[in-house]
Design an enzyme around this catalytic site. Structure first.
Site, PDB file in Angstrom:
ATOM      1  CG  HIS A   1      -1.977  -1.058   1.204  1.00  0.00           C
ATOM      2  ND1 HIS A   1      -3.042  -1.041   0.326  1.00  0.00           N
ATOM      3  CD2 HIS A   1      -2.140  -2.183   1.936  1.00  0.00           C
ATOM      4  CE1 HIS A   1      -3.813  -2.097   0.531  1.00  0.00           C
ATOM      5  NE2 HIS A   1      -3.283  -2.810   1.502  1.00  0.00           N
TER       6      HIS A   1
ATOM      7  CG  ASP B   1      -7.656  -6.421   2.172  1.00  0.00           C
ATOM      8  OD1 ASP B   1      -8.386  -5.955   1.285  1.00  0.00           O
ATOM      9  OD2 ASP B   1      -6.521  -5.996   2.416  1.00  0.00           O
TER      10      ASP B   1
ATOM     11  CD  GLU C   1      -4.837  -9.459   3.077  1.00  0.00           C
ATOM     12  OE1 GLU C   1      -5.026  -8.548   3.904  1.00  0.00           O
ATOM     13  OE2 GLU C   1      -3.931  -9.403   2.231  1.00  0.00           O
TER      14      GLU C   1
HETATM   15  C1  3PY Z   1      -5.667  -6.150   6.497  1.00  0.00           C
HETATM   16  O1  3PY Z   1      -6.235  -6.051   7.596  1.00  0.00           O
HETATM   17  O2  3PY Z   1      -6.269  -6.290   5.420  1.00  0.00           O
HETATM   18  C2  3PY Z   1      -4.207  -6.105   6.448  1.00  0.00           C
HETATM   19  O3  3PY Z   1      -3.666  -6.215   5.383  1.00  0.00           O
HETATM   20  C3  3PY Z   1      -3.436  -5.912   7.699  1.00  0.00           C
HETATM   21  O4  3PY Z   1      -3.965  -5.038   8.572  1.00  0.00           O
HETATM   22 MG    MG Z   2      -4.936  -6.391   3.713  1.00  0.00          MG
END
Ligand code: 3PY
Ligand code: MG
Length: 264
Positions: free
Chosen positions: A47, A178, A152
């Site tokens: 990011h 995510d 995620e």
């Molecule tokens: C998420 O929570 O999506 C991450 O990548 C880490 O916080």
């Molecule tokens: Mg993430």
């Protein structure tokens, strides 16, 4: 030779490894995190706008301290993973993993034969530019580096059995932001579907007793008491918020204190 991986050592002795996501592109941030007492930095290429030379300098900064350098790559491309390993990072976070095969490909990219199929060069920074004993370097590197798959995506939770079973995977690490998106509950903190997904990862980990499990804790999407998660088996965490947000929060407080003094 690569130094001891503090995170692996902690995990192998049943202790908690505590890390911080780093989005500020400066080796000083790694030094600050080491001084703060963190066990690892998770340098985030997913990011942020990091260039790879800065990442390499941040890995250098980590090597000068006790902290372990882990890097979240921005894609699962094996070529990208190899470059990160070649600069001397002690491991990679793999974002948005969906299948066991993706993890296997990453293990192959990051680990030397026989554990993997990492491309060979004895003159990289990781190999100290000319490894005097290259085979010893491959053994130590395999020992001291780690692979962390981020859980995620709802699909990864569905396939958590096969993901946790991959040889060479050290940690399955839950990303609540995510995961909330993927479960369709973004913006709804501590939603039961999130708790259900986390429990499924925990239960599978208990049953298989293979890779460790982790989570981004104190998170704006999911923040049960950390001791509850630790009691359930979580052994690797990143604290929230990130370096950028912490800096902003602390600076706002300073400005506010000055403005309040002005008003008195
Ligand atoms: C998420 O929570 O999506 C991450 O990548 C880490 O916080
Ligand atoms: Mg993430």
């Amino acid at each position: 030779m690569m130094k001891t991986n503090r995170v692996k050592k902690l995990l192998n002795s049943g202790r908690l490894a505590v890390g911080q996501w780093v989005g500020l592109c400066d080796p000083a941030v790694v030094e600050i995190m080491a001084l703060a007492g963190y066990d690892f930095v998770a340098i985030d290429l997913e990011h942020t706008m990091f260039d790879l030379q800065t990442v390499e300098n941040m890995v250098r900064a980590a090597e000068a301290t006790e902290i372990t350098s882990l890097v979240r790559v921005s894609s699962l491309d094996p070529k990208m993973i190899l470059r990160i390993m070649e600069c001397g990072a002690q491991g990679v976070f793999l974002p948005h993993v969906r299948t066991a095969d993706e993890v296997k490909l990453a293990v192959d990219a990051a680990k030397y034969w026989p554990e993997g199929d990492r491309g060979i060069s004895g003159v990289t920074r990781a190999a100290r530019y000319l490894a005097p004993d290259f085979m010893a370097h491959t053994r130590v590197s395999n020992e001291e580096t780690m692979i962390i798959a981020m859980i995620e995506e709802a699909e990864a939770v569905e396939r958590i059995d096969e993901i946790l079973a991959v040889d060479g995977l050290d940690v399955a690490f839950i990303g609540p932001a995510d995961l909330a998106r993927s479960l369709g509950i973004l913006g709804r903190k501590n939603h039961p579907r999130m708790a259900e997904a986390v429990d499924r990862v925990i239960e599978t980990h208990r049953r298989l007793e293979k890779a460790h499990i982790g989570i981004a804790c104190f998170h704006s999407m999911y923040d049960p008491p950390l001791e509850t998660l630790i009691n359930k088996g979580i052994r690797c965490v990143t604290t929230s918020p990130t370096d950028t947000a912490l800096l902003l929060r602390a600076c706002r407080e300073q400005v506010q204190m000055a403005r309040e003094a002005e008003r008195k």
